[in-house]
Motif scaffolding. Structure first.
Motif, PDB file in Angstrom:
ATOM      1  N   VAL A 373       0.835  -1.210   0.000  1.00 59.75           N
ATOM      2  CA  VAL A 373       0.000   0.000   0.000  1.00 59.75           C
ATOM      3  C   VAL A 373       0.870   1.262   0.000  1.00 59.75           C
ATOM      4  CG1 VAL A 373      -1.690   1.333   1.328  1.00 59.75           C
ATOM      5  CG2 VAL A 373      -1.956  -1.140   1.094  1.00 59.75           C
ATOM      6  N   TYR A 374       1.992   1.197   0.693  1.00 60.43           N
ATOM      7  CA  TYR A 374       2.874   2.368   0.776  1.00 60.43           C
ATOM      8  C   TYR A 374       3.756   2.537  -0.460  1.00 60.43           C
ATOM      9  CZ  TYR A 374       2.541   4.427   5.481  1.00 60.43           C
ATOM     10  OH  TYR A 374       2.153   5.131   6.590  1.00 60.43           O
ATOM     11  N   SER A 375       3.806   1.569  -1.320  1.00 59.70           N
ATOM     12  CA  SER A 375       4.758   1.644  -2.423  1.00 59.70           C
ATOM     13  C   SER A 375       4.446   2.792  -3.360  1.00 59.70           C
ATOM     14  CB  SER A 375       4.776   0.328  -3.191  1.00 59.70           C
ATOM     15  OG  SER A 375       5.481  -0.604  -2.428  1.00 59.70           O
ATOM     16  N   PRO A 410      -1.686   5.078  -2.398  1.00 59.93           N
ATOM     17  CA  PRO A 410      -2.842   5.639  -1.680  1.00 59.93           C
ATOM     18  C   PRO A 410      -2.461   6.735  -0.688  1.00 59.93           C
ATOM     19  CG  PRO A 410      -3.016   3.263  -1.795  1.00 59.93           C
ATOM     20  CD  PRO A 410      -1.621   3.612  -2.244  1.00 59.93           C
ATOM     21  N   TYR A 411      -1.197   7.142  -0.688  1.00 62.98           N
ATOM     22  CA  TYR A 411      -0.784   8.324   0.082  1.00 62.98           C
ATOM     23  C   TYR A 411      -0.664   9.544  -0.821  1.00 62.98           C
ATOM     24  CZ  TYR A 411      -0.235   5.595   4.210  1.00 62.98           C
ATOM     25  OH  TYR A 411      -0.520   4.814   5.293  1.00 62.98           O
ATOM     26  N   ASN A 412      -1.189   9.403  -2.030  1.00 64.73           N
ATOM     27  CA  ASN A 412      -1.090  10.484  -2.999  1.00 64.73           C
ATOM     28  C   ASN A 412      -2.460  10.800  -3.588  1.00 64.73           C
ATOM     29  OD1 ASN A 412       1.841   8.818  -3.706  1.00 64.73           O
ATOM     30  ND2 ASN A 412       1.878  11.002  -3.218  1.00 64.73           N
ATOM     31  N   GLN A 495       7.694  -3.075  11.879  1.00 60.95           N
ATOM     32  CA  GLN A 495       7.624  -1.733  12.447  1.00 60.95           C
ATOM     33  C   GLN A 495       6.279  -1.050  12.187  1.00 60.95           C
ATOM     34  OE1 GLN A 495       8.661   0.606   9.505  1.00 60.95           O
ATOM     35  NE2 GLN A 495       9.066   2.527  10.551  1.00 60.95           N
ATOM     36  N   HIS A 496       5.585  -1.502  11.119  1.00 58.40           N
ATOM     37  CA  HIS A 496       4.394  -0.744  10.735  1.00 58.40           C
ATOM     38  C   HIS A 496       3.377  -1.640  10.022  1.00 58.40           C
ATOM     39  CE1 HIS A 496       2.096   2.748  10.209  1.00 58.40           C
ATOM     40  NE2 HIS A 496       2.491   3.109   9.016  1.00 58.40           N
ATOM     41  N   PRO A 497       2.746  -2.547  10.775  1.00 57.86           N
ATOM     42  CA  PRO A 497       1.754  -3.444  10.146  1.00 57.86           C
ATOM     43  C   PRO A 497       0.384  -2.776  10.104  1.00 57.86           C
ATOM     44  CG  PRO A 497       2.111  -4.094  12.421  1.00 57.86           C
ATOM     45  CD  PRO A 497       2.988  -2.891  12.182  1.00 57.86           C
ATOM     46  N   GLU A 498       0.255  -1.738   9.303  1.00 62.89           N
ATOM     47  CA  GLU A 498      -0.903  -0.845   9.356  1.00 62.89           C
ATOM     48  C   GLU A 498      -2.140  -1.397   8.642  1.00 62.89           C
ATOM     49  OE1 GLU A 498       0.012   3.047   7.892  1.00 62.89           O
ATOM     50  OE2 GLU A 498      -1.998   3.802   8.200  1.00 62.89           O
ATOM     51  N   TYR A 499      -1.914  -2.084   7.530  1.00 58.95           N
ATOM     52  CA  TYR A 499      -3.038  -2.466   6.659  1.00 58.95           C
ATOM     53  C   TYR A 499      -3.358  -3.943   6.786  1.00 58.95           C
ATOM     54  CZ  TYR A 499      -2.578   2.133   4.715  1.00 58.95           C
ATOM     55  OH  TYR A 499      -2.559   3.488   4.579  1.00 58.95           O
ATOM     56  N   GLY A 523       4.146   0.644  15.404  1.00 60.05           N
ATOM     57  CA  GLY A 523       3.166   1.651  15.774  1.00 60.05           C
ATOM     58  C   GLY A 523       2.130   1.781  14.673  1.00 60.05           C
ATOM     59  N   ASN A 524       0.967   2.340  15.044  1.00 61.89           N
ATOM     60  CA  ASN A 524      -0.117   2.570  14.086  1.00 61.89           C
ATOM     61  C   ASN A 524      -0.459   1.284  13.322  1.00 61.89           C
ATOM     62  OD1 ASN A 524      -0.446   4.343  10.941  1.00 61.89           O
ATOM     63  ND2 ASN A 524      -2.039   3.996  12.450  1.00 61.89           N
ATOM     64  N   GLY A 525      -0.447   0.170  14.054  1.00 65.22           N
ATOM     65  CA  GLY A 525      -0.743  -1.116  13.418  1.00 65.22           C
ATOM     66  C   GLY A 525      -2.227  -1.415  13.408  1.00 65.22           C
ATOM     67  N   HIS A 638       7.382   9.003  16.254  1.00 65.77           N
ATOM     68  CA  HIS A 638       6.702   9.113  14.977  1.00 65.77           C
ATOM     69  C   HIS A 638       5.207   8.787  15.072  1.00 65.77           C
ATOM     70  CE1 HIS A 638       6.278   9.953  10.901  1.00 65.77           C
ATOM     71  NE2 HIS A 638       6.427   8.766  10.396  1.00 65.77           N
ATOM     72  N   GLU A 639       4.859   7.527  15.299  1.00 65.58           N
ATOM     73  CA  GLU A 639       3.453   7.175  15.475  1.00 65.58           C
ATOM     74  C   GLU A 639       3.350   6.255  16.687  1.00 65.58           C
ATOM     75  OE1 GLU A 639       2.320   7.740  10.772  1.00 65.58           O
ATOM     76  OE2 GLU A 639       1.810   5.846  11.718  1.00 65.58           O
ATOM     77  N   LEU A 640       2.543   6.666  17.650  1.00 61.97           N
ATOM     78  CA  LEU A 640       2.521   5.986  18.947  1.00 61.97           C
ATOM     79  C   LEU A 640       1.131   5.446  19.260  1.00 61.97           C
ATOM     80  CD1 LEU A 640       4.510   8.636  21.050  1.00 61.97           C
ATOM     81  CD2 LEU A 640       5.420   6.707  19.751  1.00 61.97           C
TER      82      LEU A 640
HETATM   83 FE   LIG Z   1       1.213   4.543   8.189  1.00 59.45          FE
END
Ligand SMILES: [Fe+2]
Length: 747
Positions: A373-375, A410-412, A495-499, A523-525, A638-640
């Motif tokens: 998703v972040y790519s 999806p960050y754009n 570090q970031h299992p968000e999706y 964080g922000n998982g 960063h994200e907590l």
């Molecule tokens: Fe994120």
């Protein structure tokens, strides 16, 4: 275009299975390829340093490369459409909601066959039509601009009897300041539209592909023969009824098959089309009333597809390097290294054990959904920012903002300003590499890592501490569920299992119910829901509905996924706050800077005595940990995430350490803000909690709730208090001795 790059067809592979790499070489020519097992992906010379172990690989060496490009822009490919004998008038019509009326023309409907090509679309001067025949070219604009983000009916009509080509456009809702209604007629003598050909919606066919991509929504594109004038065509387009005076040649009802790539032709020829490059479906159409929000209840109100000239789906590159993974490759993080004339790139993949759990009972769960998703997260100025340091450190210096040819994330926003809903792994993911930094770290000795390179601190720690591990991925858990996880005593996140999908959350939940042990190192998982494409999780759909830290928001009526009809957004808003799974959930975000934690009284609880082993002097109330780190200079940053029993943190959870941040960039997450004030005091929300709790059947969870925590692991050669704490926890979690939750009388 990078001199050399590529992508892989699967994130993970088992020995004995095939894996395929698609390589693109600018201008073609010879290139070198080798594979290594990655130990540490951080290029920072003041950290552990980039380290890898070469592996023996049959294809190592030079290969012939060829140039492969990404053809951006979504459209509908209709490979076969017969217009008939061509004696009657033929009309092309559609209802459109344009979003980027620029100088360049954009095609809405296109047909070509028998040496004739007709393209009907819009430009800066309103509707246009270009009719190219062996006898000549007719090219006409109607001359009246349309309004962006407003519905219009548009049509063109070719009448062979009179040798005329007519254009017409009409807004659904009239503007008061100018009249957009217009008609125009020009001579097109000796032209003929007949016979077999191919059509396109939202683009013009060119060679094997398409160009003149349309930006915006298209509803009910159709081609009709024998109609009684262009006024009748527009009228029937407006009311949505079948034309009374004509014969449908093709009419694509885009409210049919919304979860699929198919565009259904409801006409007699059944000239179904295929959506290319993942345009967004289940978008509100011209008849959406606002009374209903779920497209599955009234699909006809969602008969529009939103196309973008920068959509990307499957880049479709041909495989360049294909092989069966040898039996003796141990499970771990691997990279295919590519080199051409001094230019380099690497493509990361994960080797699993042939039989899950046969090599180790500890699993690192690579967050491959989040990587996908972040790519291609294009952040302006990023490539320039990292180039000098990257070169000095011998790292890759590429960043997505320098290479928009590989698309957006999806960050754009798309070029028309709409949020990006789709993400795909079938294209070069040029910022998901090892030996790569993502920013210039604000701390003097920091590395500035994210994602894959950062997560290698975890596997590096395990390797150095002599803890055997296997690697699995989100994609594996999605496919194989809790049964896969059940092979492991303990599972560690990145570090970031968000999706997450419903499937991955269900699997993790079932694993914990059954006594699994889980260490959440990020964080922000477990934050946003994603839904995979019908053919598999190579592409995801993401609807950023309602609240949440997000760069864009879904538009009214567009918060349900096309792929499965489910509601999108935060898992918290879907009844599954991260605290229910991991004990902590997203609470605050700030700049990429790190700060220390302080041990609380909880660290002395006998239930967590194993955490203090060998460092009783350091792990005591009031002592700090994580005061140094390679990500932002400290562990809490960063994200907590915070523990919160009102959101599902178990009542018996122990918070062994906490960081309350004073840095002014840290703000509460917006899903908890209801007015101009903060929802709670700083110490209640601008914090991260190191949280432990036992789960049913002898299991346990430990969560750090900070994106930058793992940056504290490599400090002092992985001898930091943070590293020793995590090592103690992994070892205890990997042991067979069950955990027992306390009874109330014991607490
Ligand atoms: Fe994120």
């Amino acid at each position: 275009m990078l001199p050399i790059t590529g992508y892989v067809d699967r994130w993970s592979v088992r020995p004995g299975e095939e894996i395929n790499f698609m390589i693109g070489v600018r201008g073609g020519g010879r290139y070198r390829a080798r594979i290594a097992r990655v130990i540490c992906g951080d290029p920072n010379p003041q950290g552990p340093g980039y380290r890898e172990i070469p592996v023996s690989w049959a294809l190592e060496g030079e290969h012939d490369g060829k140039e492969q490009r990404v053809a951006k822009g979504s459209w509908i490919d209709i490979p076969l459409l017969d217009l008939g004998t061509g004696e009657r008038p033929i009309a092309f019509a559609a209802t459109i909601w344009p979003t980027l009326i620029a100088a360049d023309r954009q095609a809405v409907l296109n047909w070509r066959g028998g040496g004739v090509a007709l393209t009907f679309g819009i430009g800066a001067k309103g509707v246009f039509c270009r009719l190219a025949t062996p006898e000549g070219l007719v090219d006409v604009d109607i001359g009246v601009p349309l309004t962006e983000r407003a519905w219009h009916d548009i049509a063109c009509l070719f009448d062979p009897a009179t040798g005329t080509l007519q254009l017409a456009q009409a807004p659904r809702k009239a503007r008061l300041d100018r009249d957009e209604r217009a008609e125009k007629s020009v001579s097109a003598e000796s032209a003929r539209l007949s016979g077999a050909g191919a059509a396109a919606v939202a683009a013009e066919r060119s060679g094997d592909g398409a160009h003149l991509h349309f930006n915006g929504k298209i509803e009910r594109p159709r081609i009709v023969a024998g109609v009684g004038g262009i006024g009748a065509v527009l009228a029937t387009q407006r009311i949505g009824a079948a034309t009374s005076s004509g014969t449908i040649i093709a009419e694509w009802d885009l409210s049919i098959g919304i979860p699929t790539d198919m565009a259904a032709d409801i006409g007699p020829a059944k000239a179904h089309g295929r959506c290319v490059n993942l345009p967004t479906r289940a978008m509100t159409g011209s008849r959406w009333t606002g009374a209903c929000h779920r497209w599955t209840e009234e699909p006809a109100q969602w008969g529009a597809i939103h196309f973008h000239n920068d959509d990307i789906g499957d880049a479709g590159w041909t495989p360049s390097l294909s092989f069966i993974v040898p039996k003796d490759w141990a499970s771990g993080v691997y990279a295919l290294h590519l080199e051409k004339d001094g230019a380099r790139d690497n493509i990361v993949f994960y080797v699993r054990a042939a039989i899950a759990g046969s090599q180790a009972k500890v699993a690192f769960l690579a967050p491959t959904f989040t990587y996908t998703v972040y790519s291609q997260y294009q952040k302006k100025g990023r490539e320039t920012l990292i180039t000098e340091r990257s070169r000095a450190w011998g790292a890759l210096a590429q960043a997505p903002d320098g290479h928009p040819e590989y698309g957006v994330s999806p960050y754009n926003f798309h070029s028309d300003g709409s949020g990006v809903v789709m993400s795909t792994m079938r294209r070069p993911l040029i910022d998901k590499r090892v030996n790569q930094i993502h920013l210039v770290d604000p701390s003097p000795y920091g590395s500035g890592l994210y994602w894959i390179a950062a997560d290698s601190y975890i596997t590096d720690l395990l390797t150095r501490k002599g803890i055997d591990f296997e690697v699995i991925t989100d994609h594996d858990v999605h496919a194989e569920g809790a049964e896969l996880l059940s092979n492991y005593a303990v599972v560690l996140t990145g570090q970031h299992p968000e999706y997450h999908t419903t499937e991955t959350l269900d699997a993790l939940g079932a694993y914990l119910e059954n006594g699994g042990r889980f260490i959440y190192l990020g964080g922000n998982g477990f934050y946003w829901k994603v839904v995979p494409h019908a053919s598999g999780p190579w592409a995801f759909e993401l609807r950023r509905a309602e609240g949440g830290i997000r760069l864009w928001a879904t538009q009214p009526g567009e918060s349900y996924h096309a792929f499965d009809g489910s509601y999108g957004g935060l898992w918290r808003r879907l009844g599954r706050p991260p605290q229910m799974l991991a004990g902590v959930g997203f609470s605050t975000q700030g700049e990429y800077k790190g700060f220390p934690y302080t041990f609380l009284d909880g660290i002395l609880d006998p239930r967590v005595a194993f955490m203090r082993e060998g460092m009783e002097g350091n792990a005591k109330p009031g002592s700090i940990l994580g005061e140094r780190g390679l990500m932002g200079g400290g562990a809490a940053g960063h994200e907590l995430d915070r523990a919160d029993t009102s959101l599902g943190t178990p009542a018996h959870a122990i918070i062994v350490g906490r960081a309350v941040l004073e840095d002014p960039t840290y703000q509460p997450v917006n899903e908890e803000r209801y007015d101009h004030t903060w929802p709670a005091a700083r110490e209640d929300i601008i914090r991260s909690d190191l949280t432990f709790f036992e789960t049913p059947n002898g299991g346990a969870v430990f969560s750090v709730g900070s994106m930058n925590f793992i940056g504290a692991l490599p400090i002092d050669n992985y001898g930091s208090v943070a590293a020793r704490l995590i090592t103690n926890i992994v070892k205890r979690f990997a042991s067979s001795a069950p955990f027992a939750a306390p009874r109330i009388a014991d607490i």
